[in-house]
Design a protein around this motif. Structure first.
Motif, short mmCIF file in Angstrom:
data_model
loop_
_atom_site.label_atom_id
_atom_site.label_comp_id
_atom_site.label_asym_id
_atom_site.label_seq_id
_atom_site.Cartn_x
_atom_site.Cartn_y
_atom_site.Cartn_z
N ALA A 64 -6.68 -2.71 -1.23
CA ALA A 64 -6.09 -3.05 0.07
C ALA A 64 -7.18 -3.47 1.05
O ALA A 64 -7.03 -4.47 1.78
N ILE A 79 -6.44 1.71 -5.28
CA ILE A 79 -5.47 1.07 -4.37
C ILE A 79 -6.08 0.88 -2.99
O ILE A 79 -5.94 -0.19 -2.36
N VAL A 89 -3.13 2.44 6.88
CA VAL A 89 -3.22 0.97 6.85
C VAL A 89 -2.69 0.37 8.15
O VAL A 89 -3.18 -0.66 8.63
N THR A 96 0.83 -1.21 0.00
CA THR A 96 0.00 0.00 0.00
C THR A 96 0.86 1.25 0.00
O THR A 96 0.60 2.20 -0.74
#
Length: 360
Positions: free
Chosen positions: A144, A140, A279, A104
């Motif tokens: 993720a 993205i 993340v 990520t």
């Protein structure tokens, strides 16, 4: 990567067992990333200067910023290299959490790099269009979120935990995906908004990431998690190494980015670091705590949203200029004062976030 080597060497000498310890590998991650930044920083700055990879300054911003024109940008590239190399060297690469955060971070950095390159080619402060940038961030971010959700094996990996309360746990189910998407993309853009003064964004990123490393370590250890009454996430402990890499690289970058900056981060660094923070918060299940600790990022983002909405609806601006740090500059605060005060606020908020470990 090196962990596999040391596991092999352990059969010849038991001393290599010391590299199994997360604390040692996280410290080595900090020192490795810091060293890479110190070694590559001056070389990168010279190359960026030689090839005129310079910052394009908005002429409608604070007049003091006009002197920054010509300062090399895209310094986030060597910052990103330091993080990824250090993390790959010292992490357990069989841990899927490690790959979630590495992939990520890299992909958001790639979007930022394209944005920076377009700015340089057009010789303006406009790179990718807002729609294009948001589209790729969304692709993205959703990717993720979907992977983390689909590969989760424990209920605590996809539940929402409310700080300051022991037993307030909300199973998210499929709603985990939009929440994770929002956290990752929102965090990426929030750090990007904050990256407008010398060193303003990097130090809060270092502090917040360091605190998330504490959460990762404690959540990953069953004894600590049981004692504190927090969720046990067996795979989260390994994220301490990545957090250490971010802290080391961040401090190394600050060496060159401190006021007056020798190099700017650029979107390649800001978007990647913001996504990394997002993340990490998702993987250690501390999304709400991230909002607390990253309060400066939140305020910067909210100031932009409020400014845009107010101007479109009434034709008037709430702030002299958004993001918020520019407002204080135009009110007469010297740039170093804005920077240090925002750092102090972040430090206080990080302490509040860490207090949620015990105050519940």
């Amino acid at each position: 990567m090196l962990l596999s080597l040391f596991e092999y060497l352990e059969q010849f000498h038991s001393g290599f067992n010391v590299f199994q310890y997360l604390t040692l590998r996280s410290i080595l991650g900090v020192l490795t990333a810091l060293t890479i930044c110190f070694l590559t920083g001056p070389i990168m700055i010279r190359k960026l200067t030689t090839y005129s990879v310079n910052q394009n300054v908005r002429d409608d911003g604070p007049q003091t910023h006009l002197a920054k024109a010509g300062t090399p940008t895209m310094g986030g590239a060597f910052l990103l290299v330091a993080i990824l190399v250090s993390a790959l060297l010292w992490s357990d690469l069989t841990n899927r959490y490690v790959w979630f955060v590495i992939a990520t971070t890299f992909l958001f950095g790639l979007v930022g790099a394209v944005d920076d390159i377009k700015k340089l080619l057009s010789r303006s402060s406009k790179g990718l269009s807002a729609k294009s940038k948001y589209f790729w961030q969304s692709v993205i971010g959703l990717g993720a979120a979907f992977l983390i959700f689909s590969l989760a094996t424990l209920s605590q990996e996809t539940s929402l935990y409310v700080p300051f309360f022991k037993n307030v746990i909300i199973p998210l189910g499929i709603w985990f995906i939009p929440l994770t998407y929002f956290v990752i993309v929102g965090s990426s853009n929030a750090v990007n908004f904050t990256d407008g003064l010398d060193g303003l964004a990097i130090m809060p990123v270092v502090m917040v990431t360091g605190a998330l490393g504490v959460f990762a370590y404690l959540s990953g250890n069953i004894n600590f998690s049981n004692y504190l009454g927090i969720q046990h996430l067996p795979l989260s402990g390994e994220l301490v190494v990545f957090c250490g890499a971010v802290v080391g690289a961040g401090l190394g970058f600050l060496w060159f980015n401190a006021y007056p900056a020798q190099v700017f981060m650029g979107d390649v660094g800001a978007l990647a670091l913001g996504a990394a923070v997002g993340v990490l918060a998702v993987l250690v299940r501390q999304e709400i705590v991230l909002v607390i600790m990253g309060g400066v990022f939140v305020l910067e983002t909210v100031s932009v949203i409020m400014q845009v909405i107010s101007y479109k609806l009434t034709g008037k601006r709430i702030f002299q200029m958004a993001p918020l740090h520019h407002h204080f500059e135009l009110k007469g605060w010297p740039e170093p004062r804005v920077i240090v005060r925002f750092w102090i606020i972040t430090f206080i908020l990080v302490l509040v976030g860490l207090a949620t470990l015990k105050l519940r």
